[in-house]
Design a protein around this motif. Sequence first.
Motif, PDB file in Angstrom:
ATOM      1  N   ASP A   1      33.534  39.465  48.373  1.00  0.00           N
ATOM      2  CA  ASP A   1      33.916  38.164  47.804  1.00  0.00           C
ATOM      3  C   ASP A   1      35.405  38.061  47.522  1.00  0.00           C
ATOM      4  O   ASP A   1      35.897  36.989  47.147  1.00  0.00           O
ATOM      5  CB  ASP A   1      33.145  37.917  46.499  1.00  0.00           C
ATOM      6  CG  ASP A   1      31.653  37.764  46.741  1.00  0.00           C
ATOM      7  OD1 ASP A   1      31.272  37.225  47.799  1.00  0.00           O
ATOM      8  OD2 ASP A   1      30.858  38.184  45.874  1.00  0.00           O
ATOM      9  N   SER A   2      36.139  39.153  47.673  1.00  0.00           N
ATOM     10  CA  SER A   2      37.577  39.116  47.381  1.00  0.00           C
ATOM     11  C   SER A   2      38.293  40.263  48.080  1.00  0.00           C
ATOM     12  O   SER A   2      37.678  41.267  48.454  1.00  0.00           O
ATOM     13  CB  SER A   2      37.826  39.193  45.869  1.00  0.00           C
ATOM     14  OG  SER A   2      37.329  40.418  45.350  1.00  0.00           O
ATOM     15  N   LEU A   3      39.601  40.088  48.244  1.00  0.00           N
ATOM     16  CA  LEU A   3      40.451  41.129  48.815  1.00  0.00           C
ATOM     17  C   LEU A   3      41.572  41.429  47.832  1.00  0.00           C
ATOM     18  O   LEU A   3      42.207  40.506  47.308  1.00  0.00           O
ATOM     19  CB  LEU A   3      41.048  40.672  50.150  1.00  0.00           C
ATOM     20  CG  LEU A   3      40.094  40.514  51.337  1.00  0.00           C
ATOM     21  CD1 LEU A   3      40.848  39.967  52.544  1.00  0.00           C
ATOM     22  CD2 LEU A   3      39.419  41.831  51.683  1.00  0.00           C
ATOM     23  N   VAL A   4      41.822  42.705  47.594  1.00  0.00           N
ATOM     24  CA  VAL A   4      42.854  43.127  46.654  1.00  0.00           C
ATOM     25  C   VAL A   4      44.063  43.643  47.438  1.00  0.00           C
ATOM     26  O   VAL A   4      43.943  44.535  48.284  1.00  0.00           O
ATOM     27  CB  VAL A   4      42.335  44.214  45.698  1.00  0.00           C
ATOM     28  CG1 VAL A   4      43.455  44.683  44.770  1.00  0.00           C
ATOM     29  CG2 VAL A   4      41.153  43.689  44.880  1.00  0.00           C
ATOM     30  N   PHE A   5      45.232  43.059  47.161  1.00  0.00           N
ATOM     31  CA  PHE A   5      46.484  43.466  47.791  1.00  0.00           C
ATOM     32  C   PHE A   5      47.387  44.081  46.716  1.00  0.00           C
ATOM     33  O   PHE A   5      47.701  43.414  45.721  1.00  0.00           O
ATOM     34  CB  PHE A   5      47.202  42.268  48.411  1.00  0.00           C
ATOM     35  CG  PHE A   5      46.411  41.545  49.464  1.00  0.00           C
ATOM     36  CD1 PHE A   5      46.608  41.817  50.802  1.00  0.00           C
ATOM     37  CD2 PHE A   5      45.482  40.584  49.101  1.00  0.00           C
ATOM     38  CE1 PHE A   5      45.887  41.142  51.776  1.00  0.00           C
ATOM     39  CE2 PHE A   5      44.758  39.897  50.073  1.00  0.00           C
ATOM     40  CZ  PHE A   5      44.959  40.175  51.409  1.00  0.00           C
ATOM     41  N   LYS A   6      47.810  45.289  46.914  1.00  0.00           N
ATOM     42  CA  LYS A   6      48.718  45.923  45.965  1.00  0.00           C
ATOM     43  C   LYS A   6      50.165  45.609  46.363  1.00  0.00           C
ATOM     44  O   LYS A   6      50.536  45.779  47.525  1.00  0.00           O
ATOM     45  CB  LYS A   6      48.478  47.426  45.906  1.00  0.00           C
ATOM     46  CG  LYS A   6      47.104  47.781  45.351  1.00  0.00           C
ATOM     47  CD  LYS A   6      46.905  49.291  45.248  1.00  0.00           C
ATOM     48  CE  LYS A   6      45.533  49.603  44.652  1.00  0.00           C
ATOM     49  NZ  LYS A   6      45.323  51.072  44.515  1.00  0.00           N
TER      50      LYS A   6
ATOM     51  N   VAL B   1      41.547  26.777  52.446  1.00  0.00           N
ATOM     52  CA  VAL B   1      40.397  27.608  52.097  1.00  0.00           C
ATOM     53  C   VAL B   1      40.460  28.929  52.857  1.00  0.00           C
ATOM     54  O   VAL B   1      40.798  28.962  54.039  1.00  0.00           O
ATOM     55  CB  VAL B   1      39.076  26.880  52.446  1.00  0.00           C
ATOM     56  CG1 VAL B   1      37.878  27.772  52.155  1.00  0.00           C
ATOM     57  CG2 VAL B   1      38.960  25.582  51.652  1.00  0.00           C
ATOM     58  N   ALA B   2      40.129  30.009  52.165  1.00  0.00           N
ATOM     59  CA  ALA B   2      40.009  31.321  52.791  1.00  0.00           C
ATOM     60  C   ALA B   2      38.524  31.648  52.874  1.00  0.00           C
ATOM     61  O   ALA B   2      37.939  32.218  51.954  1.00  0.00           O
ATOM     62  CB  ALA B   2      40.763  32.373  51.983  1.00  0.00           C
TER      63      ALA B   2
ATOM     64  N   THR C   1      44.943  39.216  44.010  1.00  0.00           N
ATOM     65  CA  THR C   1      43.567  39.209  44.509  1.00  0.00           C
ATOM     66  C   THR C   1      43.249  37.866  45.157  1.00  0.00           C
ATOM     67  O   THR C   1      43.432  36.819  44.548  1.00  0.00           O
ATOM     68  CB  THR C   1      42.569  39.476  43.361  1.00  0.00           C
ATOM     69  OG1 THR C   1      42.875  40.746  42.763  1.00  0.00           O
ATOM     70  CG2 THR C   1      41.143  39.500  43.886  1.00  0.00           C
ATOM     71  N   LEU C   2      42.778  37.925  46.397  1.00  0.00           N
ATOM     72  CA  LEU C   2      42.421  36.725  47.149  1.00  0.00           C
ATOM     73  C   LEU C   2      40.914  36.524  47.073  1.00  0.00           C
ATOM     74  O   LEU C   2      40.140  37.377  47.528  1.00  0.00           O
ATOM     75  CB  LEU C   2      42.857  36.859  48.610  1.00  0.00           C
ATOM     76  CG  LEU C   2      42.480  35.710  49.542  1.00  0.00           C
ATOM     77  CD1 LEU C   2      43.226  34.438  49.163  1.00  0.00           C
ATOM     78  CD2 LEU C   2      42.754  36.083  50.994  1.00  0.00           C
ATOM     79  N   VAL C   3      40.497  35.408  46.497  1.00  0.00           N
ATOM     80  CA  VAL C   3      39.074  35.088  46.394  1.00  0.00           C
ATOM     81  C   VAL C   3      38.626  34.394  47.676  1.00  0.00           C
ATOM     82  O   VAL C   3      39.258  33.439  48.130  1.00  0.00           O
ATOM     83  CB  VAL C   3      38.799  34.184  45.175  1.00  0.00           C
ATOM     84  CG1 VAL C   3      37.321  33.808  45.117  1.00  0.00           C
ATOM     85  CG2 VAL C   3      39.231  34.881  43.891  1.00  0.00           C
ATOM     86  N   LEU C   4      37.538  34.883  48.266  1.00  0.00           N
ATOM     87  CA  LEU C   4      37.022  34.328  49.512  1.00  0.00           C
ATOM     88  C   LEU C   4      35.887  33.350  49.229  1.00  0.00           C
ATOM     89  O   LEU C   4      35.029  33.601  48.381  1.00  0.00           O
ATOM     90  CB  LEU C   4      36.520  35.445  50.432  1.00  0.00           C
ATOM     91  CG  LEU C   4      37.520  36.558  50.759  1.00  0.00           C
ATOM     92  CD1 LEU C   4      36.880  37.577  51.690  1.00  0.00           C
ATOM     93  CD2 LEU C   4      38.784  35.988  51.388  1.00  0.00           C
TER      94      LEU C   4
END
Length: 244
Positions: free
Chosen positions: A137-142, A35-36, A172-175
């Motif tokens: 709620d999320s992190l975007v990684f290019k 879990v993140a 995209t990492l959902v938290l």
Amino acid sequence: MKTSRLVAAGTVAATAVLTLSAPAFAHVSVQPEGVAAKGSYAVVNFKVPNESDTAATTRVEVNLPADHPLASVMPQKIDGWTVKVTKSKLDKPVTAHGEKIGEAVTKVTWTADGKGIEPGFFQKFPLSIGALPEDTDSLVFKAVQTYSDKSVVRWIEPQKEGAEEPEHPAPTLVLSAATEGGHHGSAAAEDASHTEESAEHTDEAASAADGSDTTARVLGVVGIVVGLAGVAYGVLAGRRRTNA
């Protein structure tokens, strides 16, 4: 003839659909191990598939979100790959979890020492990151994927709410919601506490069992002695009566 044509047309159509839809399932993605949770630390894996039929993936570049800088970013060593962590000064320092951050990891680059990711294979690139922000709620990684034939695929397009998935979506990492206790280490500490408590209970139970066992043995010996004394007394009394 009509049947044959229909079958042939159906086969061509099905092949076309599969061919067009395949790339949608082969993009670079990111998933946590477990879990993140917001406010905690997590290990995440960037899954990089090779979409080329002839070239290998020889370089993978992941850009971390500048709007939510992470104080801790640590890569895991991968055989056959050299990793480079790039830190940069932030245009505007931010405060996260009571800590002022003026510099953060902005990019992690993996370069193949050998063949890289060959056609038909994929590779996972793990990172330990944290503390995860609590205000999103999320992190975007290019991500940027480079092939041995010098072709480059940029996975940098954000997913817009309600819109179809873009051709090259950014990982995209959902938290998930923050866990009780909030930060890393609490779960491990709780497990350790439970382990220690269980050990104490086990020791207490063992001590009680040892005490009970010792008491039983003492009582048993006393009983045997009393029994032998009774037998001896009976024999002596019988002899006295006979002599009388």
